[in-house]
Design an enzyme around this catalytic site. Structure first.
Site, mmCIF file in Angstrom:
data_model
loop_
_atom_site.group_PDB
_atom_site.id
_atom_site.type_symbol
_atom_site.label_atom_id
_atom_site.label_comp_id
_atom_site.label_asym_id
_atom_site.label_seq_id
_atom_site.Cartn_x
_atom_site.Cartn_y
_atom_site.Cartn_z
ATOM 1 N N PRO A 165 -49.244 69.525 58.958
ATOM 2 C CA PRO A 165 -48.819 70.232 57.852
ATOM 3 C C PRO A 165 -48.995 71.646 58.089
ATOM 4 C CG PRO A 165 -50.879 68.600 57.263
ATOM 5 C CD PRO A 165 -50.748 68.795 58.873
ATOM 6 N N GLU A 166 -47.574 72.160 56.767
ATOM 7 C CA GLU A 166 -47.406 73.319 56.438
ATOM 8 C C GLU A 166 -47.780 74.115 56.066
ATOM 9 O OE1 GLU A 166 -44.912 75.846 59.743
ATOM 10 O OE2 GLU A 166 -45.757 74.186 61.788
ATOM 11 N N LYS B 177 -53.024 76.986 54.871
ATOM 12 C CA LYS B 177 -52.941 75.600 54.012
ATOM 13 C C LYS B 177 -54.693 75.042 54.112
ATOM 14 C CE LYS B 177 -50.607 76.523 58.734
ATOM 15 N NZ LYS B 177 -50.839 76.509 60.593
ATOM 16 N N ARG C 57 -47.378 76.872 72.884
ATOM 17 C CA ARG C 57 -46.744 76.046 71.962
ATOM 18 C C ARG C 57 -45.135 75.981 71.429
ATOM 19 N NH1 ARG C 57 -49.570 76.128 67.010
ATOM 20 N NH2 ARG C 57 -47.767 73.778 66.188
#
Ligand SMILES: [Zn+2]
Length: 289
Positions: free
Chosen positions: A2-3, A58, A279
């Site tokens: 989740p961002e 977050k 990433r």
């Protein structure tokens, strides 16, 4: 994972559903989350009212009376379900399906609320966590004390940005991912922001122009707000202006688009994928310099 937009949507959904409800009991089916939850911890909120729910980076913050805060991080797969008094189940975000029966076994913590309603914390991989704080402790706790400004706040501005990157030689991707610089931007949205800003993820920050700084700030806001709006509109009972439905992922322009044609007008290049600091980074070699 989740961002920020998803966590914001979860927060707004929870405000719609759970505000002013009182915690009657908390059942721990499996407290082995990132940090183990014990019975004596959850006892603290029994009998208390959910007075407010906020987001920082977050993280979700549930504010109870008696100055107690419950801090929640959704980790990789954490989600909340809400069950109303007629046993109807609602999801609070747009990244998952509601009707997967087998999901129930991942219900880790169940908050029984007033009016016969329930809030369920479900987490398949258990990288999320729930912690409790006194209000006076929250700013200094390890999760919060080094967080940079929110990308949607006025503190994330040109002067701040310019000063921060001065004499630094890191890549722009690396710095935008750094939570000390700006908190809440993750891999997906950094890729998107750099694509629309026309900046290659590998560009060193000392080569970023003033115009590009302004562009990044402006587009960060625009892209995050659009994602929040879209995410909100895709779940029931969530008031938003647009009515589009579908998978949010379909709306990414560069993230996950390796080998696909660049979506910019008059560009026929394909999107490239490279790995930066472990990433995935996606970009168009023609549009991003
Ligand atoms: Zn292009």
């Amino acid at each position: 994972m989740p961002e920020l937009p998803e966590v914001e949507v979860v927060k707004r959904s929870l405000i719609n559903k759970a505000l002013n409800l009182i915690v009657k009991a908390v059942n721990i089916n499996d407290g082995r989350l990132r940090y183990k939850i014990e019975k004596n911890q959850v006892k603290k909120i029994i009998g208390l009212k959910i007075e407010n729910i906020k987001r920082r980076s977050k993280y979700l913050l549930f504010f109870f009376n008696k100055n107690i805060i419950m801090l929640v991080h959704l980790g990789m797969t954490g989600k909340f379900f809400f069950i109303n008094e007629r046993n109807k189940k609602f999801k609070t975000s747009f990244y998952y399906n509601l009707n997967k029966k087998k999901d129930d076994k991942h219900d880790r913590i169940i908050f029984n609320l007033s009016g016969n309603q329930k809030l369920i914390y479900n987490d398949i991989r258990k990288f999320g966590f729930i912690k409790f704080f006194k209000k006076s402790e929250i700013k200094q706790n390890t999760h919060f004390k080094n967080l940079g400004p929110e990308p949607l706040s006025n503190q994330f501005n040109f002067n701040y940005f310019k000063k921060y990157i001065l004499n630094r030689k890191r890549t722009i991707k690396d710095i935008l991912m750094d939570q000390k610089f700006v908190s809440g931007l993750g891999n997906i949205y950094v890729n998107e922001i750099l694509f629309f800003s026309g900046i290659r993820p590998t560009k060193k920050v000392h080569k970023i122009s003033d115009r590009e700084i302004k562009m990044i700030i402006k587009l960060s806001r625009k892209i995050l707000l659009k994602a929040i709006r879209f995410g909100g509109s895709s779940i029931k009972d969530f008031s938003t202006t647009s009515g589009k439905k579908g998978l949010f992922q379909q709306h990414f322009s560069v993230y996950g688009k390796k080998g696909e044609k660049c979506s910019k007008k008059n560009c026929s290049n394909n999107i490239i994928k490279i790995v930066l600091a472990n990433r995935a980074s996606f970009y168009c070699a023609k549009c991003q310099k």
